[in-house]
Design a protein around this motif. Structure first.
Motif, PDB file in Angstrom:
ATOM      1  N   VAL A 104       0.833  -1.206   0.000  1.00 52.16           N
ATOM      2  CA  VAL A 104       0.000   0.000   0.000  1.00 52.16           C
ATOM      3  C   VAL A 104       0.865   1.252   0.000  1.00 52.16           C
ATOM      4  O   VAL A 104       0.588   2.220  -0.718  1.00 52.16           O
ATOM      5  CB  VAL A 104      -0.948  -0.014   1.216  1.00 52.16           C
ATOM      6  CG1 VAL A 104      -1.643   1.336   1.364  1.00 52.16           C
ATOM      7  CG2 VAL A 104      -1.980  -1.127   1.067  1.00 52.16           C
ATOM      8  N   TRP A 138      -4.528   2.586  -4.094  1.00 51.88           N
ATOM      9  CA  TRP A 138      -4.111   1.470  -3.256  1.00 51.88           C
ATOM     10  C   TRP A 138      -5.174   0.365  -3.229  1.00 51.88           C
ATOM     11  O   TRP A 138      -4.921  -0.727  -2.718  1.00 51.88           O
ATOM     12  CB  TRP A 138      -3.876   1.950  -1.824  1.00 51.88           C
ATOM     13  CG  TRP A 138      -5.054   2.662  -1.222  1.00 51.88           C
ATOM     14  CD1 TRP A 138      -5.315   3.995  -1.243  1.00 51.88           C
ATOM     15  CD2 TRP A 138      -6.158   2.058  -0.519  1.00 51.88           C
ATOM     16  NE1 TRP A 138      -6.498   4.283  -0.608  1.00 51.88           N
ATOM     17  CE2 TRP A 138      -7.040   3.112  -0.152  1.00 51.88           C
ATOM     18  CE3 TRP A 138      -6.493   0.755  -0.174  1.00 51.88           C
ATOM     19  CZ2 TRP A 138      -8.220   2.891   0.545  1.00 51.88           C
ATOM     20  CZ3 TRP A 138      -7.671   0.525   0.521  1.00 51.88           C
ATOM     21  CH2 TRP A 138      -8.512   1.586   0.880  1.00 51.88           C
ATOM     22  N   TYR A 168      -4.617  -3.742  -2.547  1.00 52.31           N
ATOM     23  CA  TYR A 168      -5.182  -4.142  -1.255  1.00 52.31           C
ATOM     24  C   TYR A 168      -6.164  -5.295  -1.434  1.00 52.31           C
ATOM     25  O   TYR A 168      -6.126  -6.289  -0.690  1.00 52.31           O
ATOM     26  CB  TYR A 168      -5.876  -2.941  -0.613  1.00 52.31           C
ATOM     27  CG  TYR A 168      -6.407  -3.197   0.780  1.00 52.31           C
ATOM     28  CD1 TYR A 168      -5.642  -2.916   1.901  1.00 52.31           C
ATOM     29  CD2 TYR A 168      -7.688  -3.719   0.983  1.00 52.31           C
ATOM     30  CE1 TYR A 168      -6.126  -3.153   3.179  1.00 52.31           C
ATOM     31  CE2 TYR A 168      -8.181  -3.958   2.250  1.00 52.31           C
ATOM     32  CZ  TYR A 168      -7.396  -3.668   3.342  1.00 52.31           C
ATOM     33  OH  TYR A 168      -7.872  -3.915   4.600  1.00 52.31           O
TER      34      TYR A 168
END
Length: 284
Positions: A44, A54, A58
């Motif tokens: 991230v 991100w 993720y």
């Protein structure tokens, strides 16, 4: 809900499979989430630093870890044994359960506040950029993972003083985060605090399972209750104090917990009944 169920079952599964002396196995099992935390922080942080969203990395990491959990856990036998027919609350009310329950709460209280706020502290107090703070925050999980995987060696060297030294490191590390100056010293403080707090939760859970007479599932519920209390109140307390005195000074809550832990965990005698540091070795 899923995380709560896993937290409820994991200590019981380890205790059921390994019996007495399961603290080292439990520490190793708890090191795996540290690896996940480090991976998420690095990925991230790299995404933010590169100026991309991100969310996709993720989500990808979440799916990968979920698949790994399913593949590894599909053959694991759940804890057995006759249930005590006692709720977690009723078990906590027992006189023999209160001290080990408080020990678990104290251990988790010493761990989570700084871990939850680490990235924000490094950014707002240490002066790191958003991407750098997210990446550097990985040192918290990495430090905890390292000390938990090394717990057999640590306990062999420190013996009954392991928890005391851990709390001392928590107090020292969080003190460095408060004192500074600059980013480097604060990252070092997070590392020191992470190394110190790593052994505390496995040791506290092992004492709970050793001292309380109940089946492993019920003890898992007590452990989950203790962890939930600490995970909820610790970071919240730091956040409330941050609004009042600033985030830098709010970190001193962790320092106070470390000092209190040193006082609470100092062994009066070693397992052979001698004062630590006198007579026979206390590292047994």
């Amino acid at each position: 809900v899923a995380c709560a169920l896993l937290g409820l079952l994991a200590p019981g599964i380890v205790a059921d499979h390994h019996g007495d002396g399961c603290v080292h196995t439990f520490a190793a099992v708890n090191g795996v989430p540290g690896f996940a935390g480090v991976t998420f922080s690095l990925v991230v942080g790299a995404a933010i630093a590169a100026g991309i969203s991100w969310r996709a990395p993720y989500l990808g990491l979440t799916v990968l870890f979920a698949l790994a959990l399913v593949l590894v856990g599909r053959r694991v036998r759940l804890p057995g044994g006759a249930p005590t027919r006692a709720s977690a609350i009723s078990l906590v009310r027992r006189s023999g359960t209160r001290r080990p329950f408080v020990d678990v709460v104290h251990a988790v209280l010493s761990e989570f506040p700084l871990g939850v706020w680490a990235v924000v502290v490094l950014k707002e107090v240490g002066g790191a950029s958003g991407g750098a703070a997210a990446a550097l925050g990985a040192v918290w999980g990495l430090s905890i993972m390292a000390s938990r995987l090394a717990l057999p060696r640590i306990t062999a060297l420190a013996g009954p003083w392991t928890a005391t030294l851990g709390y001392a490191a928590v107090a020292l590390g969080s003190g460095l985060v408060w004192l500074g100056p600059g980013l480097t010293v604060r990252v070092l403080g997070i590392v020191v605090a992470g190394l110190g707090t790593g052994p505390l939760y496995p040791l506290a859970v092992e004492r709970l399972y050793a001292q309380v007479d109940a089946d492993t599932v019920s003890l898992g519920a007590v452990t989950a209750l203790a962890s939930g209390v600490a995970i909820t109140t610790g970071p919240l307390l730091v956040g409330i104090l941050a609004d009042v005195v600033g985030l830098r000074h709010a970190v001193l809550v962790v320092t106070a917990l470390g000092v209190a832990g040193v006082l609470r965990s100092r062994p009066l005698t070693d397992p052979r009944g001698q004062r630590p540091g006198t007579g026979a070795s206390s590292t047994g």
